[in-house]
Write a protein that holds these residues in place. Structure first.
Motif, short mmCIF file in Angstrom:
data_model
loop_
_atom_site.label_atom_id
_atom_site.label_comp_id
_atom_site.label_asym_id
_atom_site.label_seq_id
_atom_site.Cartn_x
_atom_site.Cartn_y
_atom_site.Cartn_z
N SER A 225 68.95 38.85 -16.45
CA SER A 225 67.87 37.86 -16.35
C SER A 225 67.66 37.37 -14.92
O SER A 225 66.59 36.88 -14.57
N LYS A 226 68.68 37.54 -14.07
CA LYS A 226 68.56 37.09 -12.68
C LYS A 226 67.86 38.10 -11.79
O LYS A 226 67.50 37.80 -10.66
N SER A 227 67.71 39.33 -12.30
CA SER A 227 67.12 40.39 -11.48
C SER A 227 65.60 40.33 -11.54
O SER A 227 65.01 40.18 -12.61
N GLU A 228 65.00 40.48 -10.38
CA GLU A 228 63.54 40.45 -10.29
C GLU A 228 63.03 41.87 -10.06
O GLU A 228 63.37 42.52 -9.07
N LYS A 229 62.22 42.36 -11.00
CA LYS A 229 61.69 43.72 -10.88
C LYS A 229 60.57 43.77 -9.85
O LYS A 229 59.84 42.81 -9.65
N LEU A 230 60.47 44.91 -9.19
CA LEU A 230 59.43 45.11 -8.18
C LEU A 230 58.31 45.95 -8.74
O LEU A 230 58.55 46.95 -9.42
N GLU A 247 64.54 46.88 -8.67
CA GLU A 247 64.78 45.46 -8.67
C GLU A 247 64.94 44.98 -7.22
O GLU A 247 65.31 45.74 -6.33
N LYS A 248 64.71 43.70 -7.02
CA LYS A 248 64.87 43.11 -5.71
C LYS A 248 66.35 42.82 -5.50
O LYS A 248 67.01 42.27 -6.38
#
Length: 249
Positions: A225-230, A247-248
């Motif tokens: 949930s902490k990962s931000e997709k690009l 992911e960022k």
């Protein structure tokens, strides 16, 4: 980032993927601690890159060893000295003295040698490789050239776990790029390398986060949930498809 996954990088040539890992590690964007860089080519520029980053190196020609396995057993010994212990059981005087191993990985970055069974078994499930084509198509040392000569319209690169068959292990992530008619191999490989330098660190980071699992040749990525997709790499001229999504860091 706190925990750093210990790693050994094996390279035979220029080491551009190694440099990407070094740069991201130095910028504290990758949970990686490169303990050692190994080469079967003492003249490999990858060794210079490692020395410039103050990473321990070991470079010897495989031709000075009597067999592939003899060379690999020496590499295994150097890797264990670096603090990444193998999965092999250690027996002395009839007693099991196997040590608890750090959870690390072996990263092949342009390593132009087939690994022996002994090496693969020693680090089973912890060896990563990148290949400049969309496996299982165009396996082998000339994957990019073979794909171009075949007349493909889409190619790319693949990060996979290593098993005992060349370019056969379970796929972790792939990125696709178009091939334009009449385009040279150098032009195509420049775009493939750009994606290599993005998806290889991504796969390494997922492994460091212990988010990869394997079942029936399929690699599963645990959601975070902490990962931000690009959505993209920020380059409108670069048409591509990456799966799983980037992911960022």
């Amino acid at each position: 980032m706190t925990h750093k996954m210990p790693a050994v990088v094996l390279a035979s040539g220029n080491g551009s993927n190694l440099q990407t890992l070094i740069d991201l590690k130095s910028a504290n964007k990758l949970d990686l601690d490169i303990k050692l860089v190994v080469s079967n080519n003492p003249e490999a520029f990858a060794l210079e890159r490692a020395k410039n980053a103050k990473i321990t190196t070991w470079g010897k020609s495989h031709k000075s060893f009597e067999s592939r396995e003899a060379f690999d057993l020496n590499v295994i010994a150097e890797i264990e000295k670096a603090g990444i212990l193998s999965n092999q059981k250690l027996i002395a005087d009839g007693k099991d003295i196997t040590k608890s191993s750090q959870v690390g990985c072996i990263i092949l970055a342009g390593y132009m040698r087939l690994l022996s069974t002994a090496f693969i078994q020693a680090f089973s499930g912890r060896i990563l490789n990148i290949h400049p084509a969309l496996l299982p198509s165009f396996a082998g040392a000339k994957g990019g050239l073979d794909a171009l000569n075949y007349g493909i319209k889409i190619t790319g690169c693949t990060v996979h776990f290593v098993d005992e068959i060349m370019d056969h292990g379970p796929v972790i992530i792939q990125a696709a790029v178009p091939h334009k008619a009449g385009e040279s191999l150098d032009e195509l490989m420049q775009r493939i390398h750009k994606l290599e330098h993005r998806i290889y660190p991504q796969a390494v980071q997922w492994l460091a986060e212990d988010r990869l699992s394997l079942k029936d040749r399929v690699v599963y990525l645990k959601e975070n949930s902490k990962s931000e997709k690009l959505a993209s790499l920020g380059n409108q001229e670069l048409s591509f498809l990456v799966s799983p999504p980037l992911e960022k860091f």
